[in-house]
Design an enzyme around this catalytic site. Structure first.
Site, PDB file in Angstrom:
ATOM      1  N   GLU A 279       0.877  -1.174   0.000  1.00 51.06           N
ATOM      2  CA  GLU A 279       0.000   0.000   0.000  1.00 51.06           C
ATOM      3  C   GLU A 279       0.911   1.220   0.000  1.00 51.06           C
ATOM      4  O   GLU A 279       1.432   1.612   1.041  1.00 51.06           O
ATOM      5  CB  GLU A 279      -0.903  -0.023   1.246  1.00 51.06           C
ATOM      6  CG  GLU A 279      -1.817  -1.238   1.330  1.00 51.06           C
ATOM      7  CD  GLU A 279      -2.958  -1.198   0.320  1.00 51.06           C
ATOM      8  OE1 GLU A 279      -3.239  -0.111  -0.225  1.00 51.06           O
ATOM      9  OE2 GLU A 279      -3.568  -2.254   0.070  1.00 51.06           O
TER      10      GLU A 279
ATOM     11  N   CYS B  17      -2.155   9.550   2.516  1.00 53.46           N
ATOM     12  CA  CYS B  17      -1.691   8.938   1.266  1.00 53.46           C
ATOM     13  C   CYS B  17      -2.585   9.294   0.086  1.00 53.46           C
ATOM     14  O   CYS B  17      -2.117   9.398  -1.031  1.00 53.46           O
ATOM     15  CB  CYS B  17      -1.604   7.429   1.419  1.00 53.46           C
ATOM     16  SG  CYS B  17      -3.160   6.671   1.897  1.00 53.46           S
TER      17      CYS B  17
HETATM   18  P1  NAD Z   1       8.054   4.827   5.031  1.00 51.77           P
HETATM   19  O1  NAD Z   1       8.060   4.012   3.801  1.00 51.77           O
HETATM   20  O2  NAD Z   1       9.215   5.692   5.310  1.00 51.77           O
HETATM   21  O3  NAD Z   1       7.901   3.884   6.317  1.00 51.77           O
HETATM   22  C1  NAD Z   1       6.821   2.978   6.475  1.00 51.77           C
HETATM   23  C2  NAD Z   1       7.206   1.866   7.419  1.00 51.77           C
HETATM   24  O4  NAD Z   1       8.280   1.141   6.827  1.00 51.77           O
HETATM   25  C3  NAD Z   1       7.689   2.302   8.794  1.00 51.77           C
HETATM   26  O5  NAD Z   1       7.139   1.447   9.776  1.00 51.77           O
HETATM   27  C4  NAD Z   1       9.197   2.088   8.724  1.00 51.77           C
HETATM   28  O6  NAD Z   1       9.729   1.708   9.956  1.00 51.77           O
HETATM   29  C5  NAD Z   1       9.303   0.931   7.756  1.00 51.77           C
HETATM   30  N1  NAD Z   1      10.576   0.873   7.038  1.00 51.77           N
HETATM   31  C6  NAD Z   1      11.460   1.861   6.819  1.00 51.77           C
HETATM   32  N2  NAD Z   1      12.514   1.394   6.106  1.00 51.77           N
HETATM   33  C7  NAD Z   1      12.272   0.079   5.874  1.00 51.77           C
HETATM   34  C8  NAD Z   1      12.964  -0.952   5.188  1.00 51.77           C
HETATM   35  N3  NAD Z   1      14.121  -0.731   4.590  1.00 51.77           N
HETATM   36  N4  NAD Z   1      12.422  -2.191   5.145  1.00 51.77           N
HETATM   37  C9  NAD Z   1      11.234  -2.416   5.733  1.00 51.77           C
HETATM   38  N5  NAD Z   1      10.511  -1.480   6.379  1.00 51.77           N
HETATM   39  C10 NAD Z   1      11.032  -0.243   6.451  1.00 51.77           C
HETATM   40  O7  NAD Z   1       6.699   5.658   4.982  1.00 51.77           O
HETATM   41  P2  NAD Z   1       6.166   6.739   6.017  1.00 51.77           P
HETATM   42  O8  NAD Z   1       6.986   7.967   5.894  1.00 51.77           O
HETATM   43  O9  NAD Z   1       5.971   6.140   7.358  1.00 51.77           O
HETATM   44  O10 NAD Z   1       4.699   7.005   5.409  1.00 51.77           O
HETATM   45  C11 NAD Z   1       4.475   7.879   4.356  1.00 51.77           C
HETATM   46  C12 NAD Z   1       4.317   7.150   3.043  1.00 51.77           C
HETATM   47  O11 NAD Z   1       3.377   6.116   3.179  1.00 51.77           O
HETATM   48  C13 NAD Z   1       3.780   8.059   1.958  1.00 51.77           C
HETATM   49  O12 NAD Z   1       4.433   7.770   0.752  1.00 51.77           O
HETATM   50  C14 NAD Z   1       2.314   7.674   1.868  1.00 51.77           C
HETATM   51  O13 NAD Z   1       1.705   7.924   0.626  1.00 51.77           O
HETATM   52  C15 NAD Z   1       2.383   6.210   2.159  1.00 51.77           C
HETATM   53  N6  NAD Z   1       1.108   5.745   2.673  1.00 51.77           N
HETATM   54  C16 NAD Z   1       0.368   4.916   1.918  1.00 51.77           C
HETATM   55  C17 NAD Z   1      -0.868   4.504   2.378  1.00 51.77           C
HETATM   56  C18 NAD Z   1      -1.735   3.565   1.585  1.00 51.77           C
HETATM   57  O14 NAD Z   1      -2.666   3.040   2.172  1.00 51.77           O
HETATM   58  N7  NAD Z   1      -1.486   3.348   0.314  1.00 51.77           N
HETATM   59  C19 NAD Z   1      -1.327   4.940   3.620  1.00 51.77           C
HETATM   60  C20 NAD Z   1      -0.526   5.784   4.359  1.00 51.77           C
HETATM   61  C21 NAD Z   1       0.704   6.187   3.885  1.00 51.77           C
END
Ligand code: NAD
Length: 475
Positions: free
Chosen positions: A224, A258
């Site tokens: 997602e 998002c």
């Molecule tokens: P992010 O990708 O930085 O982090 C998301 C999660 O991934 C966190 O729990 C983080 O600890 C983990 N993470 C970080 N590095 C990782 C790695 N190398 N391997 C595995 N996990 C890792 O995103 P964010 O800043 O927390 O959220 C914002 C982003 O999320 C935006 O791009 C937004 O559009 C997206 N988002 C999407 C949805 C959806 O439903 N499609 C909903 C909310 C947010």
């Protein structure tokens, strides 16, 4: 990490993750198919937890954000979580039933069915922007489908992460549901575990890393992700109505959503009317914005600096920046801001904005907006404001996105009977409602042969009998 919060010991958390994974796997071995009563019971506990601890949850999220409107936590996190659980509770027994499927004439009188089966032990990775809903939504689907689950919270919401861990531990055994906190190191270890399914919510760039890590175990993933969700206002649409609905979607959680409208296209010549209507609604909704409790802060200094750098970059390259309310840097908030005269050379038109900044673009013919959207990565959401059935059909047919909102922003996410998920760079797979139940189930096809059947007619030796049959079959 927010000031005043002890960071987690990542190594200890990774050890805990591995231990809990083992516990859940053993529990799955003892009970691979929880019945409907047990599944409903688990969903009931989740529901109870949310209704009882709503205030505590809102306070923890607000502490992580610097300030998060408690009303937004209730309307955008607790309410959709409860509604999702209730939808599952209502449909669960029906969805658990084996489905009868057709049998072609050549295989009659055999029978076919599809049996939904729990996958086993699943992982969920949660971002910081809606840390409750994006943990509970996937968890609801995973539990309804009969799985055990481990949930990894974001390092950007450590206070809520701790609250959620404590609450889940109060309502569930560790071998049913468990919450893991910690930094990126923990998240990387998490993505590399041999889950039976992994649902990741986060950015497109991290999504690629998660999929890479999951591929070592061939763990199926639902991703997602994010992206730039376009909004288009038809030439004859009431501009004030459009501005109000678009700004609402943009201002919720200060644009850290998002599916927030990322940029908007209006008919050339309507920019000024759009700006005035946007200013009027923002002034009406958020008087004295920096101190206004209804307006949420940007989650941390890093993201605030990132957003400010988009504005500086755009201004330097000739854009017009229009701030719709007062700013006070000490508040940690950024007032809703429109950006006019943008182009693709500006960072605000390259990166997902994920904050209260809205570029306003113009078109002369609607096709220009459609062509622009199609020349960019497939978005998570597309919003179109129009009542003309012919043009709506054209917009729906000629663009592709994770979901669509017609004459509204963001609300499509709250529809329990609609699947939710991106396409291409904005994600893969779906959850919510029935699609969520199926994502976390093995939809197992079962073919049952009847006592008396004709398959022997096709067995060797292949002579005249088979030849004649093949003539019929291959007609
Ligand atoms: P992010 O990708 O930085 O982090 C998301 C999660 O991934 C966190 O729990 C983080 O600890 C983990 N993470 C970080 N590095 C990782 C790695 N190398 N391997 C595995 N996990 C890792 O995103 P964010 O800043 O927390 O959220 C914002 C982003 O999320 C935006 O791009 C937004 O559009 C997206 N988002 C999407 C949805 C959806 O439903 N499609 C909903 C909310 C947010």
């Amino acid at each position: 990490m927010q000031p005043g919060f002890e960071p987690h010991d990542n190594q200890a958390e990774i050890a805990r993750l591995q231990a809990v994974y083992q516990l859940q796997r053993e529990a799955y071995g003892r009970e691979p198919y929880p019945d409907a009563v047990l599944r409903r019971d688990r969903l009931g506990w989740l529901r109870h937890m949310l209704t009882k601890h709503g205030d505590e949850i809102a306070a923890a999220i607000s502490a992580d954000f610097g300030h998060r409107s408690a009303h937004e936590t209730r309307t955008l996190e607790i309410f959709p979580s409860l509604a999702g659980i209730d939808h599952m509770l209502g449909k669960l027994r029906k969805w658990m039933k084996p489905q009868r499927r057709g049998v072609s004439i050549w295989f009659m009188p055999a029978s076919n069915m599809v049996i939904p089966q729990p996958l086993g032990v699943v992982g969920v990775i949660v971002p910081w922007n809606y840390p409750l809903f994006l943990a509970v939504g996937p968890l609801t689907a995973a539990l309804a489908a009969g799985n055990r689950a481990v949930v990894k919270m974001s390092e950007f919401t450590p206070r809520f992460g701790e609250t959620f861990r404590r609450l889940i531990a109060e309502y569930f055994d560790e071998d049913e549901v468990c919450v893991i906190n910690g930094g990126v190191e923990v998240a990387q270890a998490f993505a590399g575990m041999p889950w039976d399914h992994l649902l990741f919510t986060g950015s497109t760039s991290v999504g690629k890393q998660v999929m890479r890590a999951a591929s070592d175990n061939l763990t199926p993933v639902t991703l997602e992700l994010g992206g730039k969700s376009p909004t288009v206002v038809a030439p004859d649409y009431a501009i004030a109505t459009a501005a109000e609905r678009i700004l609402h979607g943009k201002c919720l959680n200060a644009g850290q959503t998002c599916v927030a409208p990322d940029y908007v296209f209006v008919k050339r010549g309507q920019e000024a009317a759009f700006v005035e209507a946007a200013r009027a609604v923002v002034q009406r909704w958020y008087p004295n914005l920096p101190a206004n409790p209804d307006y949420t802060a940007v989650v941390n200094g890093r993201h605030l600096a990132r957003l400010q750098s988009y504005l500086d970059d755009a201004a330097e390259k000739g854009a017009q920046i229009i701030t719709l309310a007062d700013n006070d840097p000490a508040s940690g908030k950024l007032a809703p801001t429109l950006v006019l005269n943008v182009n693709d050379g500006m960072r605000v038109m390259q990166d997902e904005i994920f904050g209260p900044i809205l570029p306003v673009l113009t078109y002369e013919r609607l096709d220009e907006a459609i062509d622009y959207i199609n020349a960019h990565p497939r978005p998570l959401a597309l919003y179109y404001f129009d009542y003309d059935a012919h043009r709506i059909k054209r917009m729906l047919g000629q663009t592709i996105s994770g979901g669509v909102g017609l004459n509204e922003t963001v609300m499509h996410v709250g529809q329990d009977d609609l699947p939710f998920g991106g396409v291409g760079p904005s994600g893969m797979g779906h959850y919510h409602g029935r699609e969520g139940f199926e994502t976390f189930s093995k939809m197992k096809p079962v073919f049952a042969q009847s006592r008396i059947n004709g398959v022997w007619l096709l067995r060797p030796p292949y002579g005249k009998r088979v030849e004649q049959l093949l003539k019929l079959m291959l007609r």
